[in-house]
Write an enzyme that holds these catalytic residues in place. Structure first.
Site, short mmCIF file in Angstrom:
data_model
loop_
_atom_site.label_atom_id
_atom_site.label_comp_id
_atom_site.label_asym_id
_atom_site.label_seq_id
_atom_site.Cartn_x
_atom_site.Cartn_y
_atom_site.Cartn_z
N CYS A 166 -16.31 -9.55 5.43
CA CYS A 166 -15.70 -8.27 5.08
C CYS A 166 -14.39 -8.48 4.31
O CYS A 166 -13.49 -9.16 4.79
CB CYS A 166 -15.43 -7.47 6.35
SG CYS A 166 -14.67 -5.87 5.99
N CYS A 192 -19.41 -6.84 3.28
CA CYS A 192 -18.76 -5.58 3.62
C CYS A 192 -17.44 -5.51 2.89
O CYS A 192 -16.82 -6.54 2.61
CB CYS A 192 -18.54 -5.54 5.14
SG CYS A 192 -17.65 -4.08 5.70
N CYS A 243 0.83 -1.21 0.00
CA CYS A 243 0.00 0.00 0.00
C CYS A 243 0.87 1.26 0.00
O CYS A 243 1.84 1.36 0.75
CB CYS A 243 -0.93 -0.01 1.21
SG CYS A 243 -2.05 1.39 1.25
N CYS A 284 -19.66 1.42 8.41
CA CYS A 284 -18.88 0.84 9.50
C CYS A 284 -17.68 1.74 9.68
O CYS A 284 -16.84 1.85 8.79
CB CYS A 284 -18.45 -0.57 9.12
SG CYS A 284 -17.30 -1.32 10.31
C1 DTB Z 1 -11.44 -2.72 11.52
O1 DTB Z 1 -11.81 -1.73 12.15
N1 DTB Z 1 -10.58 -3.62 11.93
C2 DTB Z 1 -10.32 -4.62 10.93
C3 DTB Z 1 -11.31 -4.22 9.82
N2 DTB Z 1 -11.87 -3.01 10.31
C4 DTB Z 1 -10.87 -4.11 8.43
C5 DTB Z 1 -8.89 -4.69 10.54
C6 DTB Z 1 -7.96 -4.97 11.69
C7 DTB Z 1 -6.59 -5.18 11.13
C8 DTB Z 1 -5.61 -5.55 12.17
C9 DTB Z 1 -4.23 -5.70 11.60
C10 DTB Z 1 -4.12 -6.80 10.58
O2 DTB Z 1 -4.59 -7.93 10.81
O3 DTB Z 1 -3.48 -6.56 9.56
FE1 SF4 Z 2 -2.89 1.19 3.32
FE2 SF4 Z 2 -5.16 0.89 4.68
FE3 SF4 Z 2 -2.82 0.02 5.71
FE4 SF4 Z 2 -3.26 2.62 5.54
S1 SF4 Z 2 -4.43 1.15 6.79
S2 SF4 Z 2 -1.38 1.57 4.93
S3 SF4 Z 2 -4.46 2.76 3.64
S4 SF4 Z 2 -3.85 -0.75 3.92
#
Ligand code: DTB
Ligand code: SF4
Ligand code: SAM
Length: 340
Positions: free
Chosen positions: A99, A131, A55, A191
């Site tokens: 999701c 989602c 990213c 969300c």
């Molecule tokens: C959210 O609020 N938490 C989720 C979901 N929305 C996409 C993502 C958590 C990611 C934690 C770090 C990972 O597993 O990469």
């Molecule tokens: Fe990219 Fe989303 Fe991670 Fe930010 S949170 S570095 S936009 S994948």
């Protein structure tokens, strides 16, 4: 006073809720929770990272930012068939919301987006709430996702406007709010939540909750993440989030946004069942299930099932809020399922 959902909370009001003596706060949150929600009912969502790593953004917490050197399994956009297999497995294990996350700064109108639209159709046809979390969206893109059957879109504010530039410099808070608005215009369920443990002050948490609770309409779901510190990211050495801070955050979100699903999100592997029980008591009524979040570990289905048994929790059925929110096509889907 009671039974009125408010969008006019002041910072001072939120401050006095957030800083209440802990047991008073939890008691008030539990009371509000009982007034507005089916007690003991917890939404079970499953996450899948459909495009991992690489990213261009610089979110300081994120293992998927290309500029940090983290040990993740980078991969291009998955095939639709593979994704639908995961979704079917998640459904069989009791998840009602699926999701799909992509490490994109924003959606582009290209073949990859077309493929995601196909995935959305496919998951919707399984009878799950679909989602996505794909980064920034235009209004037209949100509309196309809605037409494909998207139920909800995840796009977090992550922290306060004031603290934002300490965590992310490659986009602004207003960019975030703009996408939220685009999602709303397309009639997609929202969300939106944040992360604690980023080095923010209590005031930043209060300000973020204020932004969420004073949106024209509260998000239907509010994920509260505890930072999972990942080696190689700038926040790798951040202190572990205090569970009582997590409880305070959940309880305050519950009181401010009584009808929202408040999701106990990242960070559950560090919590005991007792600690999670406190979060449910404080009004959390949604979790992510399955061995992995996007790239980091999460409790197993078996452990969560055991916890649900022990605490007497029931998984929430899909599309329960249908009449209140968007998208009649989901109704048709349910009908198809019922007669199949
Ligand atoms: C959210 O609020 N938490 C989720 C979901 N929305 C996409 C993502 C958590 C990611 C934690 C770090 C990972 O597993 O990469
Ligand atoms: Fe990219 Fe989303 Fe991670 Fe930010 S949170 S570095 S936009 S994948
Ligand atoms: N790239 C898209 C975006 O940022 O909107 C979607 C995917 S992004 C990984 C989704 C959310 O995961 C982020 O907004 C953040 O709240 C959460 N997240 C990412 N890394 C995390 C971490 N290490 N700990 C806790 N939450 C994290």
């Amino acid at each position: 006073m009671e039974n009125v959902v408010r969008n006019d909370w002041t910072i001072a009001e939120i401050e006095s809720i957030y800083h209440k003596p802990l047991l008073d706060l939890v008691y008030q949150a539990a009371t509000v929770h009982r007034q507005y929600n089916a007690i003991g009912e917890v939404q079970v969502c499953t996450l899948l990272s459909i495009k991992t790593g690489g990213c261009p953004e610089d979110c300081a917490y994120c293992p998927q930012a290309a500029r940090y050197h983290t040990d993740i399994d980078v991969h291009a956009l998955m095939k639709k068939e593979e994704v639908l297999e995961y979704a079917a497995k998640a459904k069989a294990a009791g998840s009602t919301r699926f999701c799909m996350g992509a490490a994109w700064r924003e959606v582009r109108n290209n073949k990859d987006f077309d493929r995601v639209l196909d995935m959305v159709k496919g998951v919707n046809e399984l009878g799950m709430e679909v989602c996505c979390t794909l980064g920034m969206l235009t209004e037209e893109q949100a509309q196309r996702l809605a037409e494909a059957g998207l139920y909800a879109y995840n796009h977090n504010l992550d922290t306060s406007k004031e603290h934002y530039s300490e965590i992310i410099t490659t986009r602004t808070y207003d960019d975030r709010l703009q996408t939220l608005d685009n999602v709303r215009k397309a009639g997609v369920s929202l969300c939106c939540g944040g992360i604690i443990g980023l080095g923010e002050k209590h005031a930043d948490r209060i300000n973020m909750l204020h932004t969420l609770a004073t949106l024209p309409e509260h998000p239907e779901s509010v994920p509260i993440n505890a930072l999972v510190p990942v080696v190689g990211t700038p926040l790798q050495h951040n202190q572990k989030v205090d569970v009582w801070d997590l409880v305070r955050m959940i309880a305050t979100a519950r009181i401010l946004m009584p009808k929202a699903m408040v999701r106990l999100s990242a960070g559950r592997t560090d919590l005991s069942v007792v600690e999670q029980a406190f979060c449910f008591m404080a009004g959390a009524n949604s979790i992510f299930a399955g061995e992995k979040l996007l790239t980091t570990p999460n409790p197993s289905f078996d452990d969560d099932n055991a916890m649900f048994q022990l605490l007497g929790l029931q998984p929430r059925e899909a599309f329960k809020n249908e009449t209140q929110s968007c998208g009649h096509h989901h109704h048709e889907q349910q009908a198809v399922e019922a007669t199949a």
